[in-house]
Design a protein around this motif. Structure first.
Motif, PDB file in Angstrom:
ATOM      1  N   UNK A   1      26.599  62.619 -10.598  1.00 51.85           N
ATOM      2  CA  UNK A   1      26.805  63.566 -11.732  1.00 51.85           C
ATOM      3  C   UNK A   1      27.285  64.968 -10.991  1.00 51.85           C
ATOM      4  N   UNK A   2      28.263  65.770 -11.794  1.00 55.13           N
ATOM      5  CA  UNK A   2      28.554  66.879 -11.578  1.00 55.13           C
ATOM      6  C   UNK A   2      28.361  68.043 -12.558  1.00 55.13           C
ATOM      7  N   UNK A   3      27.385  67.483 -13.537  1.00 53.78           N
ATOM      8  CA  UNK A   3      26.995  68.431 -14.647  1.00 53.78           C
ATOM      9  C   UNK A   3      28.028  68.128 -15.831  1.00 53.78           C
ATOM     10  N   UNK A   4      28.764  67.104 -15.780  1.00 57.36           N
ATOM     11  CA  UNK A   4      29.646  66.898 -16.945  1.00 57.36           C
ATOM     12  C   UNK A   4      28.944  65.775 -17.754  1.00 57.36           C
ATOM     13  N   UNK A   5      29.314  65.652 -19.096  1.00 55.14           N
ATOM     14  CA  UNK A   5      28.714  64.527 -19.747  1.00 55.14           C
ATOM     15  C   UNK A   5      30.058  63.914 -20.512  1.00 55.14           C
ATOM     16  N   UNK A   6      29.666  62.813 -21.147  1.00 57.39           N
ATOM     17  CA  UNK A   6      30.702  62.127 -22.073  1.00 57.39           C
ATOM     18  C   UNK A   6      31.478  61.180 -21.479  1.00 57.39           C
ATOM     19  N   UNK A   7      31.156  60.710 -19.909  1.00 58.24           N
ATOM     20  CA  UNK A   7      32.076  59.879 -19.231  1.00 58.24           C
ATOM     21  C   UNK A   7      31.728  58.550 -19.533  1.00 58.24           C
ATOM     22  N   UNK A   8      32.681  57.803 -19.821  1.00 61.60           N
ATOM     23  CA  UNK A   8      32.622  56.230 -20.237  1.00 61.60           C
ATOM     24  C   UNK A   8      33.452  55.345 -19.584  1.00 61.60           C
ATOM     25  N   UNK A   9      33.086  54.133 -18.781  1.00 68.55           N
ATOM     26  CA  UNK A   9      33.953  53.372 -18.444  1.00 68.55           C
ATOM     27  C   UNK A   9      33.539  51.861 -18.746  1.00 68.55           C
TER      28      UNK A   9
ATOM     29  N   UNK B   1      21.442  67.254 -18.110  1.00 69.25           N
ATOM     30  CA  UNK B   1      20.584  68.112 -17.294  1.00 69.25           C
ATOM     31  C   UNK B   1      21.514  69.083 -16.726  1.00 69.25           C
ATOM     32  N   UNK B   2      22.637  68.957 -16.711  1.00 68.25           N
ATOM     33  CA  UNK B   2      23.632  70.252 -16.260  1.00 68.25           C
ATOM     34  C   UNK B   2      23.190  70.475 -14.763  1.00 68.25           C
ATOM     35  N   UNK B   3      22.982  69.232 -13.901  1.00 64.54           N
ATOM     36  CA  UNK B   3      22.810  69.347 -12.709  1.00 64.54           C
ATOM     37  C   UNK B   3      23.678  68.451 -11.781  1.00 64.54           C
TER      38      UNK B   3
END
Length: 255
Positions: free
Chosen positions: A74-82, A229-231
């Motif tokens: 993770x890089x603190x970004x959400x909403x990623x779907x594959x 988590x934004x971490x």
């Protein structure tokens, strides 16, 4: 003597072929399977079914093939779907995968789902959301592995029968028995060094039942919502996704 040796060889080959015949779909991210280091999207290049970015509005740039494994850091970004299209499964089958946590012990919010892509359009667009998924296994933001116990129409809750942490850095093996007819999932986890599986879900309902169009599950879906988590710098390395018959076969060991 030679006849006996030949007979043994024939029996071994037949048993091997029988085990292989139970496999419906697999992804081991190896070069032999058509994968190369880099973005998993569009891979494997030598297959009709390839990993797809399900939410182009939030590009899945952190789903990477590295050294024959799938890295989701993770890089603190959400909403990623594959997702990876799979042969439609309409009965009872097994699903397994392996992985290990990467990070300092901070929790992730990553999930692995078996779903019906027809449901992704329920809200009027093709981008999947959580309440459009089927059987859901989650590496949650409390450091434990849990499973959605759904009501079939998008509701329910994430819960578990036993506490199994994933963020201790100990490799884990997950096996699920999926009933795509009765819309439920039973999940077991075994950590490295253990000889017995721990059941964390028993016949938990799908969050969203299969559509009348598909009447089964047809996609392996992974989401990364580390924005909870934004971490950055935490995640999972996953490998050896296998869908196989109702009778278990030997596991594909990563570790």
């Amino acid at each position: 003597m030679q006849k006996n040796i030949l007979m043994v060889m024939v029996l071994v080959l037949a048993a091997s072929m029988a085990g292989q015949a139970q496999v419906f779909s697999s992804a081991d991210f190896s070069k032999d399977a058509g994968y190369a280091d880099g973005s998993v999207l569009g891979q494997p290049t030598n297959a009709a079914s390839q990993w797809t970015d399900a939410n182009p509005g939030v590009p899945s740039v952190n789903f990477l093939v590295e050294d024959g494994k799938l890295s989701i850091i993770g890089d603190g970004t959400g909403g990623r779907w594959v997702y990876l299209p799979i042969p439609v499964q309409q009965g009872v089958f097994n699903f397994s995968f392996e992985g290990v946590y990467v990070g300092d012990g901070t929790m992730t919010n990553i999930g692995v789902c078996l779903s019906d892509t027809e449901n992704f359009n329920l809200d009027g667009n093709a981008v999947p959301t959580y309440n459009e998924q089927g059987g859901m296994i989650r590496f949650a933001d409390n450091g434990l592995i849990d499973v959605r116990n759904g009501d079939g129409v998008g509701g329910g809750s994430f819960t578990k029968l036993a506490d199994v942490p994933y963020n201790d850095g100990v490799p884990f093996y997950v096996r699920a028995v999926v009933d795509a007819y009765l819309w439920n999932i039973t999940v077991f986890v075994r950590k490295q060094g253990q000889t017995e599986e721990t059941m964390i879900a028993e016949e938990y309902g799908f969050r969203r039942n299969n559509s009348p169009v598909t009447e089964g599950v047809n996609a392996l879906v992974i989401f990364d919502n580390n924005s909870d988590r934004s971490l950055p710098g935490i995640g999972l390395i996953l490998d050896n996704f296998v869908l196989f018959g109702s009778t278990p076969v030997n596991e594909w060991s990563l570790f």
